[in-house]
Design an enzyme around this catalytic site. Structure first.
Site, short mmCIF file in Angstrom:
data_model
loop_
_atom_site.label_atom_id
_atom_site.label_comp_id
_atom_site.label_asym_id
_atom_site.label_seq_id
_atom_site.Cartn_x
_atom_site.Cartn_y
_atom_site.Cartn_z
N SER A 1 0.84 -1.21 0.00
CA SER A 1 0.00 0.00 0.00
C SER A 1 0.87 1.25 0.00
O SER A 1 0.50 2.26 -0.61
CB SER A 1 -0.98 0.01 1.18
OG SER A 1 -0.31 0.26 2.40
N MET B 1 10.93 -6.93 4.08
CA MET B 1 11.15 -7.73 5.30
C MET B 1 12.53 -8.38 5.40
O MET B 1 12.78 -9.18 6.30
CB MET B 1 10.06 -8.82 5.41
CG MET B 1 8.66 -8.27 5.47
SD MET B 1 8.44 -7.09 6.84
CE MET B 1 8.34 -8.24 8.21
N ILE C 1 16.74 -8.05 5.84
CA ILE C 1 17.72 -7.11 6.38
C ILE C 1 18.87 -6.99 5.38
O ILE C 1 19.45 -7.99 4.97
CB ILE C 1 18.21 -7.58 7.77
CG1 ILE C 1 17.02 -7.46 8.76
CG2 ILE C 1 19.40 -6.75 8.25
CD1 ILE C 1 17.29 -7.99 10.13
N LEU C 2 19.17 -5.76 4.98
CA LEU C 2 20.24 -5.54 3.99
C LEU C 2 21.60 -5.62 4.69
O LEU C 2 21.74 -5.20 5.84
CB LEU C 2 20.05 -4.17 3.34
CG LEU C 2 18.76 -4.02 2.53
CD1 LEU C 2 18.47 -2.56 2.21
CD2 LEU C 2 18.81 -4.86 1.25
N ASN D 1 13.43 4.14 5.15
CA ASN D 1 12.46 3.10 5.50
C ASN D 1 11.31 3.73 6.27
O ASN D 1 11.49 4.74 6.95
CB ASN D 1 13.15 2.05 6.39
CG ASN D 1 12.20 0.94 6.82
OD1 ASN D 1 11.41 0.45 6.01
ND2 ASN D 1 12.25 0.56 8.08
N HIS E 1 8.57 2.84 9.27
CA HIS E 1 8.36 1.87 10.35
C HIS E 1 7.10 2.25 11.14
O HIS E 1 6.91 3.41 11.45
CB HIS E 1 9.59 1.88 11.27
CG HIS E 1 9.51 0.84 12.34
ND1 HIS E 1 9.74 -0.49 12.11
CD2 HIS E 1 9.17 0.95 13.65
CE1 HIS E 1 9.57 -1.17 13.23
NE2 HIS E 1 9.23 -0.31 14.19
N ASP F 1 16.26 -0.57 12.35
CA ASP F 1 15.33 0.51 12.75
C ASP F 1 15.98 1.57 13.63
O ASP F 1 15.36 2.11 14.55
CB ASP F 1 14.10 -0.09 13.47
CG ASP F 1 13.31 -1.04 12.60
OD1 ASP F 1 13.33 -0.85 11.37
OD2 ASP F 1 12.70 -1.98 13.12
N GLU G 1 0.86 6.77 7.46
CA GLU G 1 2.09 6.42 6.71
C GLU G 1 2.01 6.96 5.29
O GLU G 1 3.00 7.47 4.75
CB GLU G 1 2.26 4.89 6.66
CG GLU G 1 2.62 4.27 8.00
CD GLU G 1 2.89 2.77 7.90
OE1 GLU G 1 3.36 2.29 6.86
OE2 GLU G 1 2.60 2.06 8.90
C1 GRF Z 1 3.85 -0.77 6.91
O1 GRF Z 1 3.16 -0.74 8.13
C2 GRF Z 1 5.27 -0.28 7.12
O2 GRF Z 1 5.37 0.70 8.11
C3 GRF Z 1 5.99 -1.52 7.54
O3 GRF Z 1 5.41 -2.55 6.79
C4 GRF Z 1 4.08 -2.19 6.42
C5 GRF Z 1 3.98 -2.30 4.94
O4 GRF Z 1 2.69 -2.12 4.46
N1 GRF Z 1 7.41 -1.39 7.38
P1 GRF Z 1 2.42 -2.04 2.91
O5 GRF Z 1 3.01 -3.28 2.27
O6 GRF Z 1 3.06 -0.78 2.39
O7 GRF Z 1 0.92 -2.00 2.76
#
Ligand code: GRF
Length: 190
Positions: free
Chosen positions: A17, A91, A93-94, A108, A110, A146, A175
């Protein structure tokens, strides 16, 4: 698409999203970025559909521990003249090496008010601890999870009736407002 726009890659693993929202933002005339690539570690990420629909190139790299796929990803990014990487629900880790190669150019989002609630299950932990507020943070990516320098934060009130899921939905809406603002700020300094 203006030539001066900053060529950007968005990294995803799931729903996408934030990717969808960043694509929308990138298509505003005044946007400083052009999303040239979408990268995922997972061919089944729903978010890849947004790349397809928007005719943005996408590629899957496994990002396994041996770093071979990471090296391939680095090459791909360089060949595409990528200058900014936005992680959006990515998801994996680089590695330190990867981060070094894109120093100050990986950001990023978070779903918590960092430095509180690093890692996973942020909403559940914030509610369990009786926090009055949670929110979201956009930060630079450093080799510690993070923990890189904070670019922008938005506070969201936790309601008595909130479940991790209802809170997650409300924070996600924020976000989608915060990430483009943070991108603008970062691009002004690139
Ligand atoms: C979001 O809550 C973001 O903060 C976290 O992972 C989620 C990703 O959501 N890192 P989407 O795939 O962008 O819908």
């Amino acid at each position: 698409m203006g030539l001066k726009k900053i060529q950007t890659a968005v990294f995803i693993s799931g729903t996408g999203s934030n990717l969808k929202n960043l694509i929308k933002f990138s298509r505003i005339k005044k946007s400083p970025i052009n999303i040239k690539l979408v990268v995922s570690n997972n061919l089944k990420s729903k978010g890849l559909n947004y790349a397809k629909r928007s005719k943005i190139k996408y590629k899957v790299f496994k990002f396994q521990k041996n770093n071979i796929s990471e090296k391939k990803a680095l090459l791909y990014l360089n060949n595409n003249r990528i200058r900014l990487i936005c992680l959006a629900g990515f998801m994996k880790i680089l590695s330190k090496n990867f981060i070094k190669k894109f120093k100050g150019k990986i950001i990023n989002i978070h779903p918590s008010l960092l430095p509180k609630y690093k890692g996973l299950n942020t909403h559940e932990r914030a509610i369990k601890n009786g926090e009055k507020f949670s929110g979201c943070t956009v930060h630079y990516v450093s080799s510690k999870l993070d923990s890189g320098k904070i670019i922008k934060k938005k506070r969201v009130k936790i309601l008595k009736k909130d479940t991790p899921n209802s809170l997650k939905k409300r924070i996600l809406r924020e976000e989608h407002i915060l990430y483009p603002k943070a991108v603008k700020k970062v691009c002004a300094n690139l």
